[in-house]
Scaffold this active site. Structure first.
Site, PDB file in Angstrom:
ATOM      1  N   SER A 216       9.652  59.663  -9.344  1.00 34.46           N
ATOM      2  CA  SER A 216       8.585  60.080 -10.260  1.00 34.46           C
ATOM      3  C   SER A 216       8.277  58.937 -11.217  1.00 34.46           C
ATOM      4  O   SER A 216       9.110  58.553 -12.038  1.00 34.46           O
ATOM      5  CB  SER A 216       9.056  61.295 -11.077  1.00 34.46           C
ATOM      6  OG  SER A 216       8.389  61.349 -12.317  1.00 34.46           O
TER       7      SER A 216
ATOM      8  N   HIS B  79       5.686  58.904  -6.402  1.00 35.93           N
ATOM      9  CA  HIS B  79       5.089  60.118  -6.985  1.00 35.93           C
ATOM     10  C   HIS B  79       4.521  59.723  -8.352  1.00 35.93           C
ATOM     11  O   HIS B  79       5.268  59.374  -9.269  1.00 35.93           O
ATOM     12  CB  HIS B  79       6.174  61.182  -7.137  1.00 35.93           C
ATOM     13  CG  HIS B  79       5.731  62.467  -7.755  1.00 35.93           C
ATOM     14  ND1 HIS B  79       5.254  63.528  -7.036  1.00 35.93           N
ATOM     15  CD2 HIS B  79       5.702  62.849  -9.059  1.00 35.93           C
ATOM     16  CE1 HIS B  79       4.976  64.528  -7.874  1.00 35.93           C
ATOM     17  NE2 HIS B  79       5.228  64.137  -9.093  1.00 35.93           N
TER      18      HIS B  79
ATOM     19  N   ASP C 216       2.762  60.657 -11.715  1.00 36.73           N
ATOM     20  CA  ASP C 216       2.548  61.822 -12.591  1.00 36.73           C
ATOM     21  C   ASP C 216       1.390  61.564 -13.539  1.00 36.73           C
ATOM     22  O   ASP C 216       1.552  60.942 -14.587  1.00 36.73           O
ATOM     23  CB  ASP C 216       3.828  62.114 -13.388  1.00 36.73           C
ATOM     24  CG  ASP C 216       4.841  62.841 -12.535  1.00 36.73           C
ATOM     25  OD1 ASP C 216       6.008  62.428 -12.508  1.00 36.73           O
ATOM     26  OD2 ASP C 216       4.456  63.834 -11.878  1.00 36.73           O
TER      27      ASP C 216
ATOM     28  N   MET D  29      -1.239  62.639 -16.202  1.00 36.68           N
ATOM     29  CA  MET D  29      -1.332  63.661 -17.246  1.00 36.68           C
ATOM     30  C   MET D  29      -2.503  63.353 -18.178  1.00 36.68           C
ATOM     31  O   MET D  29      -2.703  62.199 -18.557  1.00 36.68           O
ATOM     32  CB  MET D  29      -0.036  63.673 -18.066  1.00 36.68           C
ATOM     33  CG  MET D  29       1.186  63.959 -17.204  1.00 36.68           C
ATOM     34  SD  MET D  29       2.705  63.932 -18.180  1.00 36.68           S
ATOM     35  CE  MET D  29       3.874  64.323 -16.892  1.00 36.68           C
TER      36      MET D  29
ATOM     37  N   HIS E   5       0.217  63.373  -8.428  1.00 37.31           N
ATOM     38  CA  HIS E   5       0.404  64.726  -8.977  1.00 37.31           C
ATOM     39  C   HIS E   5      -0.512  64.841 -10.183  1.00 37.31           C
ATOM     40  O   HIS E   5      -0.204  64.323 -11.257  1.00 37.31           O
ATOM     41  CB  HIS E   5       1.889  64.892  -9.369  1.00 37.31           C
ATOM     42  CG  HIS E   5       2.195  66.194 -10.015  1.00 37.31           C
ATOM     43  ND1 HIS E   5       3.387  66.420 -10.666  1.00 37.31           N
ATOM     44  CD2 HIS E   5       1.469  67.330 -10.145  1.00 37.31           C
ATOM     45  CE1 HIS E   5       3.402  67.654 -11.140  1.00 37.31           C
ATOM     46  NE2 HIS E   5       2.247  68.225 -10.838  1.00 37.31           N
TER      47      HIS E   5
ATOM     48  N   MET F  20      -1.768  66.450 -13.104  1.00 38.80           N
ATOM     49  CA  MET F  20      -1.565  67.479 -14.130  1.00 38.80           C
ATOM     50  C   MET F  20      -2.736  67.349 -15.113  1.00 38.80           C
ATOM     51  O   MET F  20      -2.581  66.888 -16.257  1.00 38.80           O
ATOM     52  CB  MET F  20      -0.212  67.263 -14.823  1.00 38.80           C
ATOM     53  CG  MET F  20       0.951  67.614 -13.914  1.00 38.80           C
ATOM     54  SD  MET F  20       2.527  66.995 -14.506  1.00 38.80           S
ATOM     55  CE  MET F  20       2.490  65.356 -13.750  1.00 38.80           C
TER      56      MET F  20
ATOM     57  N   MET G 210       7.025  73.373  -9.056  1.00 41.67           N
ATOM     58  CA  MET G 210       7.553  72.821 -10.301  1.00 41.67           C
ATOM     59  C   MET G 210       8.831  73.556 -10.685  1.00 41.67           C
ATOM     60  O   MET G 210       8.841  74.791 -10.750  1.00 41.67           O
ATOM     61  CB  MET G 210       6.519  72.945 -11.430  1.00 41.67           C
ATOM     62  CG  MET G 210       5.267  72.120 -11.236  1.00 41.67           C
ATOM     63  SD  MET G 210       5.572  70.375 -10.934  1.00 41.67           S
ATOM     64  CE  MET G 210       6.361  69.892 -12.478  1.00 41.67           C
TER      65      MET G 210
ATOM     66  N   GLY H 252      13.023  64.415 -17.656  1.00 42.64           N
ATOM     67  CA  GLY H 252      14.284  64.653 -18.363  1.00 42.64           C
ATOM     68  C   GLY H 252      14.523  66.075 -18.813  1.00 42.64           C
ATOM     69  O   GLY H 252      15.396  66.340 -19.652  1.00 42.64           O
TER      70      GLY H 252
ATOM     71  N   ASP I 146       9.906  69.586  -7.944  1.00 43.76           N
ATOM     72  CA  ASP I 146       9.650  68.553  -8.947  1.00 43.76           C
ATOM     73  C   ASP I 146      10.126  68.985 -10.333  1.00 43.76           C
ATOM     74  O   ASP I 146       9.580  69.917 -10.922  1.00 43.76           O
ATOM     75  CB  ASP I 146       8.120  68.315  -8.972  1.00 43.76           C
ATOM     76  CG  ASP I 146       7.715  67.201  -9.883  1.00 43.76           C
ATOM     77  OD1 ASP I 146       6.510  66.912  -9.941  1.00 43.76           O
ATOM     78  OD2 ASP I 146       8.578  66.615 -10.560  1.00 43.76           O
TER      79      ASP I 146
ATOM     80  N   GLY J 230      13.829  67.965 -12.902  1.00 43.31           N
ATOM     81  CA  GLY J 230      15.261  68.221 -13.075  1.00 43.31           C
ATOM     82  C   GLY J 230      16.056  68.098 -11.796  1.00 43.31           C
ATOM     83  O   GLY J 230      17.138  68.688 -11.652  1.00 43.31           O
TER      84      GLY J 230
ATOM     85  N   SER K 293      14.515  61.075 -13.836  1.00 39.87           N
ATOM     86  CA  SER K 293      15.732  60.639 -14.546  1.00 39.87           C
ATOM     87  C   SER K 293      16.856  60.261 -13.600  1.00 39.87           C
ATOM     88  O   SER K 293      17.578  59.292 -13.849  1.00 39.87           O
ATOM     89  CB  SER K 293      16.228  61.767 -15.459  1.00 39.87           C
ATOM     90  OG  SER K 293      15.164  62.247 -16.234  1.00 39.87           O
TER      91      SER K 293
HETATM   92  C1  DX5 Z   1       6.901  66.544 -14.978  1.00 42.27           C
HETATM   93  C2  DX5 Z   1       6.665  65.680 -13.757  1.00 42.27           C
HETATM   94  C3  DX5 Z   1       7.958  65.386 -13.023  1.00 42.27           C
HETATM   95  C4  DX5 Z   1       9.016  64.699 -13.907  1.00 42.27           C
HETATM   96  C5  DX5 Z   1      10.291  64.485 -13.143  1.00 42.27           C
HETATM   97  O1  DX5 Z   1       5.662  67.020 -15.445  1.00 42.27           O
HETATM   98  O2  DX5 Z   1       5.800  66.305 -12.850  1.00 42.27           O
HETATM   99  O3  DX5 Z   1       7.662  64.588 -11.886  1.00 42.27           O
HETATM  100  O4  DX5 Z   1       8.517  63.474 -14.373  1.00 42.27           O
HETATM  101  O5  DX5 Z   1      11.224  63.878 -14.022  1.00 42.27           O
HETATM  102  P1  DX5 Z   1      12.751  64.386 -13.984  1.00 42.27           P
HETATM  103  O6  DX5 Z   1      13.233  64.123 -12.579  1.00 42.27           O
HETATM  104  O7  DX5 Z   1      13.461  63.519 -15.001  1.00 42.27           O
HETATM  105  O8  DX5 Z   1      12.740  65.842 -14.325  1.00 42.27           O
HETATM  106 ZN    ZN Z   2       5.399  65.310 -10.855  1.00 45.39          ZN
END
Ligand code: DX5
Ligand code: ZN
Length: 229
Positions: free
Chosen positions: A18, A43, A45, A47, A76, A78, A147, A155, A182, A184, A205
């Site tokens: 990610s 991947h 992210d 936002m 992804h 968002m 999700m 994190g 996706d 944790g 993470s």
């Molecule tokens: C959260 C993202 C995830 C996140 C994953 O909105 O879509 O991809 O960054 O990060 P970890 O693996 O640390 O949860």
């Molecule tokens: Zn993601």
């Protein structure tokens, strides 16, 4: 299915770094390190600070990095109103474009437009969104992204309650579709996620908090060896 994404089907299980927890001051170097660590895809992210309370990057960054690697770009989104920006992400060179059902409750037309543009359409659902919200649209997807955290930040703590949803979706998916989880995902949670039926594991993470990306990815894969994906 987009060519780069189709090439992933035989490489499952897939660890998808990610690109939210990476070193933004050295993105090209980070991509090179991930290639050396045999990451099969990236991947991204995206936002917008509106659909989620965080802002990351957009098409100009992805377009520039597209020239740095041949790895599949799994975007992804968002973001609110992804249809408005579809062309920008297609032109930036994304291979998979995943939208949120919470942003587009009736995504049929948009999923088709993503496919018509030569990209693999993906649909994502937040932890509290019921499986039924996406059930009718499953056949139109190449990828489903479940999700296991509330989107917006890396994190966060894994939400194991979503695993029942993963299993239900798995029952209805075709062999040529990816089931991604996706949020944790790490050594303590990837095994149960694979048992539930996921075959693609987005990891922030659990990779970027480690110094050796190859070792991090290798350890994550070792946790799911033997689980049939
Ligand atoms: C959260 C993202 C995830 C996140 C994953 O909105 O879509 O991809 O960054 O990060 P970890 O693996 O640390 O949860
Ligand atoms: Zn993601």
């Amino acid at each position: 299915m987009n060519t780069r994404m189709a090439s992933l089907l035989t490489k499952r299980p897939l660890i998808a770094p990610s690109m939210l927890k990476c070193d933004f001051a050295n993105l090209r170097a980070e991509i090179e390190r991930l290639e050396q660590a045999a990451a099969p895809l990236l991947h991204w992210d995206v936002m917008d600070g509106h659909f989620v309370p965080n802002l990351s990057y957009g098409p100009p960054v992805l377009e520039r990095l597209r020239d740095c690697t041949e790895l599949p770009f799994d975007a992804h989104l968002m973001i609110s109103d992804p249809a408005k920006y579809l062309k920008d992400y297609v032109n930036a060179g994304c291979d998979a474009i995943t939208i949120h059902i919470e942003a587009v409750p009736e995504p049929g037309e948009l999923l088709e437009s993503i496919r018509a543009a030569g990209c693999s359409p993906g649909l994502s659902l937040n932890p509290h969104t019921p499986f039924e919200a996406i059930e009718a649209y499953l056949p139109a997807c190449d990828l489903v992204l479940v999700m296991s955290v509330q989107p917006g930040f890396g994190g966060q703590k894994f939400m194991g309650d979503v695993l029942g949803k993963v299993s239900r979706i798995k029952e209805l998916m075709r062999e040529d579709q990816l089931l991604s989880i996706d949020g944790g995902i790490g050594l303590g949670t990837i095994g149960q996620s694979a048992q539930a039926g996921a075959d693609t594991f987005v990891c922030g993470s659990s990779i970027f908090d480690q110094t050796d990306y190859s070792e991090a990815i290798g350890s994550l894969l070792a946790e799911i060896r033997g689980v049939s994906c």
